[in-house]
Enzyme design. Structure first.
Site, PDB file in Angstrom:
ATOM      1  N   LYS A  14      26.950  47.019 -39.813  1.00 48.64           N
ATOM      2  CA  LYS A  14      27.726  48.113 -39.270  1.00 48.64           C
ATOM      3  C   LYS A  14      28.258  47.637 -37.863  1.00 48.64           C
ATOM      4  CE  LYS A  14      25.071  49.895 -35.987  1.00 48.64           C
ATOM      5  NZ  LYS A  14      25.292  50.021 -34.605  1.00 48.64           N
TER       6      LYS A  14
ATOM      7  N   ASP B 217      20.232  54.582 -38.258  1.00 49.70           N
ATOM      8  CA  ASP B 217      21.523  54.069 -38.830  1.00 49.70           C
ATOM      9  C   ASP B 217      21.160  53.608 -40.326  1.00 49.70           C
ATOM     10  OD1 ASP B 217      22.766  53.632 -36.383  1.00 49.70           O
ATOM     11  OD2 ASP B 217      21.730  51.907 -35.899  1.00 49.70           O
TER      12      ASP B 217
HETATM   13  O1  C5P Z   1      16.343  55.229 -35.087  1.00 50.79           O
HETATM   14  P1  C5P Z   1      16.119  53.806 -34.640  1.00 50.79           P
HETATM   15  O2  C5P Z   1      14.497  53.453 -34.920  1.00 50.79           O
HETATM   16  O3  C5P Z   1      16.943  52.809 -35.219  1.00 50.79           O
HETATM   17  O4  C5P Z   1      16.225  53.987 -33.106  1.00 50.79           O
HETATM   18  C1  C5P Z   1      15.592  52.961 -32.294  1.00 50.79           C
HETATM   19  C2  C5P Z   1      15.548  53.302 -30.831  1.00 50.79           C
HETATM   20  O5  C5P Z   1      16.893  53.452 -30.187  1.00 50.79           O
HETATM   21  C3  C5P Z   1      14.909  54.801 -30.853  1.00 50.79           C
HETATM   22  O6  C5P Z   1      13.776  54.469 -30.516  1.00 50.79           O
HETATM   23  C4  C5P Z   1      15.387  55.330 -29.252  1.00 50.79           C
HETATM   24  O7  C5P Z   1      14.932  54.717 -28.432  1.00 50.79           O
HETATM   25  C5  C5P Z   1      16.857  54.808 -29.319  1.00 50.79           C
HETATM   26  N1  C5P Z   1      17.982  55.632 -30.186  1.00 50.79           N
HETATM   27  C6  C5P Z   1      18.239  56.683 -29.157  1.00 50.79           C
HETATM   28  N2  C5P Z   1      19.207  57.767 -29.783  1.00 50.79           N
HETATM   29  C7  C5P Z   1      19.759  57.602 -30.910  1.00 50.79           C
HETATM   30  C8  C5P Z   1      19.371  56.283 -31.862  1.00 50.79           C
HETATM   31  C9  C5P Z   1      18.390  55.415 -31.153  1.00 50.79           C
HETATM   32  O8  C5P Z   1      17.836  56.985 -28.187  1.00 50.79           O
HETATM   33  N3  C5P Z   1      20.600  58.304 -31.401  1.00 50.79           N
END
Ligand code: C5P
Length: 314
Positions: A14, A144
């Site tokens: 993406k 994502d």
């Molecule tokens: O959700 P995911 O595991 O992909 O996110 C990885 C990291 O990115 C999270 O632990 C957080 O630190 C950051 N993040 C965030 N806000 C979001 C998505 C991700 O702070 N909306």
């Protein structure tokens, strides 16, 4: 009755055409408004029945993908299994990931693999979960993952997991991706953004409530690539540049070479360029790779559909 022994799903990377980031929430995440766009750079994930859950990874950046419980595809298998107990569904799964989406590059490759594992196991186990149910499970694995299931172009809110497909004409856009030598950690880039904002004296809760860019949405509806190029935006870009200053040169080089727009992909460090046509994209890709401002380049198109099972051969 045919017994299915292995199922392969293909899943796209993406881009974020807009990534507006709000202040940090109590749970550590940031509220977002983002415009996701799936592009034709695909990983393939194959699942087969096995004694226990294992994962092997080949291809782009394979050595840096976790092989243990931190692997997002294995987490997806476990999350789906909890929902569909019975029959052979509790048995183990051998997960084989063929990577073309670079790791920790801002293109949600790990999330893509999780989405592909969900779709493939849903088929392997003939579990029959609906797209809606799979999306709910996806949201528990990463911000994502739900978009990697959906594909196309879609507005994401919340952590990015609340999705609304964007109604846009069937325009195909031509993108050039410039892959960097290094990687960036997503949590570190978000933390750098928080630091940059507080060093600029921004009271975190008061400002930066993210808002969908009407200009970008109007550009998408018009199908006008030049307008879209001007409307691309990413709040994480200054943070990624602060951690990886060499990316400034990459972005500048692409713009000098005629890109309609340039931005860092998600949390970086991949840089993304929009080209006016397939021919312009080829010229841009050739010229960019000659400048030495990136490790390698790829040409992709978007939007493309989300994770889907690859029909079995023969
Ligand atoms: O959700 P995911 O595991 O992909 O996110 C990885 C990291 O990115 C999270 O632990 C957080 O630190 C950051 N993040 C965030 N806000 C979001 C998505 C991700 O702070 N909306």
């Amino acid at each position: 009755m045919t017994i299915v022994t292995g199922v392969t799903a293909r899943v796209p990377a993406k881009l974020n055409l807009q990534l507006a980031v709000g202040p940090p929430r109590a749970d550590g995440y940031h509220d977002l408004v983002t415009v996701f766009h799936a592009v034709s750079l695909f990983d393939e994930v194959t699942v087969e029945a096995a004694g226990r859950d294992t994962v092997t990874v080949t291809g782009e950046g394979a050595g840096t993908v976790p092989h243990d419980g931190d692997n997002l595809a294995l987490r997806a298998v476990a999350a789906l299994r909890r929902q569909v107990r019975g029959g052979n569904r509790t048995a183990g799964v051998r997960v084989s990931i063929a990577k073309r989406i670079p790791v920790a590059a801002g293109m949600a490759g790990g999330s893509a693999d999780a989405a592909a594992a969900l779709v493939a196991c849903n088929e392997l186990w003939t579990a029959g979960l609906t797209a809606q149910r799979l999306a709910e499970i996806a949201a528990t694995i990463g911000s994502d993952v739900a978009f990697a299931l959906l594909g196309g172009t879609a507005v994401g809110r919340g952590r990015g997991e609340r999705l609304t497909p964007a109604l846009a004409p069937a325009t195909q856009y031509h993108w050039v991706l410039a892959f960097a030598d290094g990687q960036l950690s997503t949590p570190e880039v978000y933390a750098a953004l928080d630091r940059l904002r507080s060093s600029q004296g921004v009271a975190p809760q008061a400002k930066h409530q993210p808002d969908l860019d009407a200009g970008l949405m109007s550009a998408l509806r018009s199908g006008d690539a030049a307008r879209l190029g001007r409307a691309l935006s990413n709040d994480l870009q200054p943070a990624a540049l602060s951690l990886y200053p060499a990316l400034r040169k990459t972005l500048a080089a692409g713009l000098e070479l005629g890109a309609l727009g340039a931005l860092v992909a998600g949390s970086g460090p991949t840089c993304v360029f929009l080209a006016a046509s397939a021919e312009r994209a080829l010229e841009l890709a050739v010229s960019l790779s000659g400048t030495g401002v990136c490790r390698s380049v790829a040409r992709v198109t978007g939007p493309v559909p989300g994770a889907a099972v690859v029909p079995a051969q023969g």
